[in-house]
Design an enzyme around this catalytic site. Structure first.
Site, PDB file in Angstrom:
ATOM      1  N   CYS A 265     -23.222 -15.356  14.617  1.00 18.60           N
ATOM      2  CA  CYS A 265     -23.820 -16.565  15.214  1.00 18.60           C
ATOM      3  C   CYS A 265     -23.438 -17.846  14.464  1.00 18.60           C
ATOM      4  O   CYS A 265     -22.975 -18.818  15.072  1.00 18.60           O
ATOM      5  CB  CYS A 265     -25.329 -16.413  15.343  1.00 18.60           C
ATOM      6  SG  CYS A 265     -26.245 -16.420  13.775  1.00 18.60           S
ATOM      7  N   HIS A 313     -31.013 -17.269  13.347  1.00 17.94           N
ATOM      8  CA  HIS A 313     -30.076 -17.288  14.476  1.00 17.94           C
ATOM      9  C   HIS A 313     -29.793 -18.728  14.891  1.00 17.94           C
ATOM     10  O   HIS A 313     -30.663 -19.599  14.791  1.00 17.94           O
ATOM     11  CB  HIS A 313     -30.632 -16.509  15.665  1.00 17.94           C
ATOM     12  CG  HIS A 313     -29.616 -16.260  16.732  1.00 17.94           C
ATOM     13  ND1 HIS A 313     -28.579 -15.358  16.572  1.00 17.94           N
ATOM     14  CD2 HIS A 313     -29.449 -16.808  17.971  1.00 17.94           C
ATOM     15  CE1 HIS A 313     -27.826 -15.356  17.659  1.00 17.94           C
ATOM     16  NE2 HIS A 313     -28.336 -16.231  18.517  1.00 17.94           N
ATOM     17  N   HIS A 325     -23.974 -18.710  22.363  1.00 18.90           N
ATOM     18  CA  HIS A 325     -24.232 -18.108  21.054  1.00 18.90           C
ATOM     19  C   HIS A 325     -23.573 -16.731  20.965  1.00 18.90           C
ATOM     20  O   HIS A 325     -23.154 -16.155  21.976  1.00 18.90           O
ATOM     21  CB  HIS A 325     -25.738 -17.998  20.805  1.00 18.90           C
ATOM     22  CG  HIS A 325     -26.425 -16.943  21.628  1.00 18.90           C
ATOM     23  ND1 HIS A 325     -27.438 -16.154  21.138  1.00 18.90           N
ATOM     24  CD2 HIS A 325     -26.270 -16.553  22.927  1.00 18.90           C
ATOM     25  CE1 HIS A 325     -27.872 -15.320  22.085  1.00 18.90           C
ATOM     26  NE2 HIS A 325     -27.178 -15.546  23.172  1.00 18.90           N
TER      27      HIS A 325
END
Length: 350
Positions: A265, A313, A325
């Site tokens: 990520c 994240h 993402h």
């Protein structure tokens, strides 16, 4: 002699045999049901498997970000160590030249016999010429003292460099041990998730993996015009970063990867802004502090959006409540609504 005979084993009658067999089967079931310890996990529904797998992926992502941070520090330490060693080598070469110069001065003095200047003056038939030579010798002595002082300073500098290199090496070894620990944690979580997913049928796994694919299918079919092209970004750098994220759609998730063919990520967001000429840190918890914090209500394309309490994240906002993402090993880089996960904050880096 009879006392040394082996006792005869009693034969099992029907009831005893059945009881023994039942106990043996129960023991075998208990022993084989544990994962390495002999305990069977209960049968889980696909939804329960998904919940457990998602939790494992989140834990793996936390460990991944710690790994990324340790790796960044290890890389910096390794680079610093190389620079320190190179500088020490250059100074050592310079020191050798200075020592050779001192050796030449010492040899010249030895050849001259080191006669006291007063004696030389008394014996000289040309006092004026001697005085001139004496002045030259005095200046040579000053140069020698300066050369000795220079050599001493160079030795001290090299010792200091070696000391700094030793400290940097210690830090590097510490980071490498940290890397190993986090890598083991990540792999353990991912292996556990893989074992859980293996308990599902191929159709069930495909269904779970396809939960987020509707965004891409919708875009491919032209059903969601908002995802067909990047929304207008506020500046050229943000626009370039968003375009990079669009180009990365469908790339696999690989933990620790920063592109160009795979990402985790924070690796995706770092690569997107690297393409725009903007350097941002490697980890989620450092990226959130890299720009100006902004409220959710003021998001613009190119902003970085962060999720979960531990800032584990990150995605890149592309407008219309959507982000791009790199989710986890079960899914490639893709679209997702920012409402899909617990929102933790946003930052604008360009």
């Amino acid at each position: 002699m009879a006392a040394h005979r082996k006792p005869r084993q009693r034969a099992l009658n029907g009831g005893t045999a059945r009881t023994a067999a039942t106990l043996a089967l129960a023991g075998a079931a208990t022993a084989t049901a544990f994962d390495g310890t002999g305990h069977a996990e209960p049968r889980l529904s696909p939804a329960e498997v998904k919940s457990k797998v998602d939790a494992l992926y989140r834990e793996a992502e936390i460990a991944t970000e710690k790994y990324n941070g340790a790796k960044e520090k290890a890389d910096n330490a390794e680079e610093s160590l190389g620079e320190l060693r190179d500088e020490a080598a250059r100074k050592a070469e310079k020191l050798n030249s200075a020592r050779e110069g001192l050796g030449s001065i010492a040899a010249a003095q030895y050849r001259s016999g080191g006669i006291d200047p007063a004696v030389q003056l008394a014996l000289s038939s040309e006092p004026d010429q001697f005085l001139e030579r004496a002045a030259l010798a005095d200046r040579a002595g000053s140069r020698q003292a300066s050369a000795v002082s220079g050599v001493r300073k160079q030795i001290q500098e090299i010792d200091q460099l070696h000391s700094e290199a030793d400290g940097t090496l210690d830090r590097l070894e510490s980071r490498q041990a940290e890397l190993k620990k986090h890598k083991k944690t990540v792999n353990g979580k991912l292996d556990a998730a893989k074992r859980l997913l293996a308990r599902l049928t191929a159709e069930q796994r495909a269904r779970l993996a396809g939960d987020g694919d509707q965004d891409r299918a919708s875009r491919a079919a032209g059903h969601d015009a908002a995802l067909d092209a990047p929304a207008k970004a506020p500046n050229a750098r943000a626009s370039t970063a968003v375009s990079y994220a669009y180009e990365a759609l469908g790339s696999p998730y690989v933990w620790g990867a920063t592109g160009p063919n795979a990402f985790d990520c924070s690796g995706l967001t770092q690569a997107a802004y690297r393409a725009a000429g903007v350097s941002i840190p490697r980890t989620t918890y450092a990226q959130i502090a890299a720009g100006n914090r902004i409220p959710r209500s003021q998001l613009q394309p190119g902003d970085l959006v962060f999720f979960y309490q531990g800032i584990s994240h990150v995605g890149i906002y592309v407008g219309n409540g959507q982000m791009i993402h790199a989710p986890n090993p079960s899914a490639p880089v893709r679209f997702a609504p920012i409402s899909q996960m617990p929102f933790a904050g946003a930052t604008r880096v360009a």
